[in-house]
Design an enzyme around this catalytic site. Structure first.
Site, PDB file in Angstrom:
ATOM      1  N   ASP A  30      -9.188  -2.768  33.144  1.00  0.00           N
ATOM      2  CA  ASP A  30      -8.118  -1.808  32.837  1.00  0.00           C
ATOM      3  C   ASP A  30      -6.850  -2.249  33.571  1.00  0.00           C
ATOM      4  O   ASP A  30      -6.882  -2.576  34.755  1.00  0.00           O
ATOM      5  CB  ASP A  30      -8.547  -0.403  33.281  1.00  0.00           C
ATOM      6  CG  ASP A  30      -7.662   0.678  32.710  1.00  0.00           C
ATOM      7  OD1 ASP A  30      -8.172   1.543  31.992  1.00  0.00           O
ATOM      8  OD2 ASP A  30      -6.435   0.678  32.992  1.00  0.00           O
ATOM      9  N   ILE A  31      -5.738  -2.259  32.832  1.00  0.00           N
ATOM     10  CA  ILE A  31      -4.481  -2.778  33.385  1.00  0.00           C
ATOM     11  C   ILE A  31      -3.853  -1.812  34.401  1.00  0.00           C
ATOM     12  O   ILE A  31      -3.056  -2.223  35.247  1.00  0.00           O
ATOM     13  CB  ILE A  31      -3.496  -3.094  32.230  1.00  0.00           C
ATOM     14  CG1 ILE A  31      -2.467  -4.121  32.632  1.00  0.00           C
ATOM     15  CG2 ILE A  31      -2.846  -1.858  31.680  1.00  0.00           C
ATOM     16  CD1 ILE A  31      -1.714  -4.712  31.450  1.00  0.00           C
ATOM     17  N   ASN A  86     -12.927   9.363  26.696  1.00  0.00           N
ATOM     18  CA  ASN A  86     -12.152  10.521  26.261  1.00  0.00           C
ATOM     19  C   ASN A  86     -11.981  10.497  24.740  1.00  0.00           C
ATOM     20  O   ASN A  86     -11.727   9.435  24.167  1.00  0.00           O
ATOM     21  CB  ASN A  86     -10.776  10.493  26.928  1.00  0.00           C
ATOM     22  CG  ASN A  86     -10.880  10.438  28.448  1.00  0.00           C
ATOM     23  OD1 ASN A  86     -11.719  11.125  29.029  1.00  0.00           O
ATOM     24  ND2 ASN A  86     -10.055   9.631  29.088  1.00  0.00           N
ATOM     25  N   GLN A  93      -7.425  11.295  25.969  1.00  0.00           N
ATOM     26  CA  GLN A  93      -7.373   9.972  25.321  1.00  0.00           C
ATOM     27  C   GLN A  93      -5.916   9.590  25.059  1.00  0.00           C
ATOM     28  O   GLN A  93      -5.152  10.375  24.485  1.00  0.00           O
ATOM     29  CB  GLN A  93      -8.152   9.986  23.991  1.00  0.00           C
ATOM     30  CG  GLN A  93      -8.252   8.604  23.345  1.00  0.00           C
ATOM     31  CD  GLN A  93      -9.082   8.596  22.056  1.00  0.00           C
ATOM     32  OE1 GLN A  93      -9.481   9.654  21.558  1.00  0.00           O
ATOM     33  NE2 GLN A  93      -9.323   7.411  21.534  1.00  0.00           N
ATOM     34  N   HIS A  99     -12.982   3.616  23.439  1.00  0.00           N
ATOM     35  CA  HIS A  99     -13.298   2.749  24.592  1.00  0.00           C
ATOM     36  C   HIS A  99     -14.060   3.556  25.622  1.00  0.00           C
ATOM     37  O   HIS A  99     -13.880   4.773  25.730  1.00  0.00           O
ATOM     38  CB  HIS A  99     -12.027   2.154  25.212  1.00  0.00           C
ATOM     39  CG  HIS A  99     -10.986   3.174  25.529  1.00  0.00           C
ATOM     40  ND1 HIS A  99     -10.163   3.705  24.562  1.00  0.00           N
ATOM     41  CD2 HIS A  99     -10.651   3.781  26.689  1.00  0.00           C
ATOM     42  CE1 HIS A  99      -9.355   4.592  25.118  1.00  0.00           C
ATOM     43  NE2 HIS A  99      -9.637   4.672  26.407  1.00  0.00           N
ATOM     44  N   HIS A 101     -14.873   3.907  29.715  1.00  0.00           N
ATOM     45  CA  HIS A 101     -14.444   3.536  31.062  1.00  0.00           C
ATOM     46  C   HIS A 101     -15.659   3.350  31.975  1.00  0.00           C
ATOM     47  O   HIS A 101     -16.577   4.180  31.958  1.00  0.00           O
ATOM     48  CB  HIS A 101     -13.607   4.653  31.690  1.00  0.00           C
ATOM     49  CG  HIS A 101     -12.309   4.946  31.009  1.00  0.00           C
ATOM     50  ND1 HIS A 101     -11.117   4.453  31.454  1.00  0.00           N
ATOM     51  CD2 HIS A 101     -12.018   5.698  29.913  1.00  0.00           C
ATOM     52  CE1 HIS A 101     -10.130   4.881  30.676  1.00  0.00           C
ATOM     53  NE2 HIS A 101     -10.655   5.646  29.732  1.00  0.00           N
TER      54      HIS A 101
HETATM   55  P1  AMP Z   1      -7.732   6.751  27.786  1.00  0.00           P
HETATM   56  O1  AMP Z   1      -6.764   7.644  28.530  1.00  0.00           O
HETATM   57  O2  AMP Z   1      -9.159   7.155  27.921  1.00  0.00           O
HETATM   58  O3  AMP Z   1      -7.303   6.571  26.349  1.00  0.00           O
HETATM   59  O4  AMP Z   1      -7.646   5.345  28.514  1.00  0.00           O
HETATM   60  C1  AMP Z   1      -6.762   4.341  28.144  1.00  0.00           C
HETATM   61  C2  AMP Z   1      -6.875   3.291  29.220  1.00  0.00           C
HETATM   62  O5  AMP Z   1      -6.397   2.073  28.707  1.00  0.00           O
HETATM   63  C3  AMP Z   1      -6.044   3.610  30.472  1.00  0.00           C
HETATM   64  O6  AMP Z   1      -6.901   3.616  31.613  1.00  0.00           O
HETATM   65  C4  AMP Z   1      -5.028   2.487  30.511  1.00  0.00           C
HETATM   66  O7  AMP Z   1      -4.722   2.079  31.821  1.00  0.00           O
HETATM   67  C5  AMP Z   1      -5.720   1.393  29.730  1.00  0.00           C
HETATM   68  N1  AMP Z   1      -4.839   0.437  29.064  1.00  0.00           N
HETATM   69  C6  AMP Z   1      -3.789   0.711  28.272  1.00  0.00           C
HETATM   70  N2  AMP Z   1      -3.244  -0.430  27.805  1.00  0.00           N
HETATM   71  C7  AMP Z   1      -3.980  -1.441  28.305  1.00  0.00           C
HETATM   72  C8  AMP Z   1      -3.926  -2.873  28.191  1.00  0.00           C
HETATM   73  N3  AMP Z   1      -2.982  -3.478  27.477  1.00  0.00           N
HETATM   74  N4  AMP Z   1      -4.850  -3.603  28.838  1.00  0.00           N
HETATM   75  C9  AMP Z   1      -5.811  -3.003  29.587  1.00  0.00           C
HETATM   76  N5  AMP Z   1      -5.912  -1.659  29.730  1.00  0.00           N
HETATM   77  C10 AMP Z   1      -5.011  -0.892  29.111  1.00  0.00           C
END
Ligand code: AMP
Ligand code: ZN
Length: 139
Positions: A30-31, A86, A93, A99, A101
């Protein structure tokens, strides 16, 4: 799916820190992690959320989660691990490609996965459960 960032990451079109990959999914860092080591399991086939994910892909995601959690425990040695995902903006989400976590946890870290327990009484608990039970029985 066009314009889905996780489709592009899962396909390898956008580079990512990948820790595991199969024909069906990619596991990336996760970024913007909750804690360092936070990983995401991305199915390669687009599904907006869990309700859209096929049972077959859901099984594959859970199998990968099992493998990743054990590897994280061995490799990173966190105090605990959250496995969560989520569905819908109301549930937190932000990226509309399913995805999961995998989050390493430490005593007294700053991560919150929290709610205040209700005390609705058994009748309300049973009535709310009945809505899902009835839908299951219709399947
Ligand atoms: P959610 O809130 O469950 O939709 O989680 C989305 C997750 O994606 C968050 O933890 C972000 O930090 C992560 N995220 C968003 N863009 C990227 C990306 N380009 N590379 C890796 N993680 C990402
Ligand atoms: Zn997608």
């Amino acid at each position: 799916m066009d314009n889905c960032i996780f489709c592009k990451i899962a396909a390898g079109i956008i580079p990512s820190t990948t820790v595991y990959e199969t024909e069906d999914l990619r596991v990336i860092a996760d970024i913007a992690p909750a804690n360092l080591g936070h990983l995401l399991i991305l199915p390669k086939e687009h599904a907006a959320d869990f309700t859209q994910l096929s049972e077959e892909k859901a099984e594959k995601v859970m199998k990968a989660a099992h493998k990743i959690v054990k590897a994280m425990k061995k490799g990173l040695k966190p105090d605990g691990i959250n496995v969560l995902q989520n569905n819908g903006t109301a549930a937190g989400q932000t990226v509309m490609h399913y995805h999961m976590h995998i989050i390493p946890r430490y005593e007294n870290d700053n991560v919150n996965v929290n709610w205040t327990p209700m005390e609705p009484g058994m009748d309300a608990v049973a009535q709310a459960a009945q809505a899902t039970k009835a839908a299951l029985e219709e399947e």
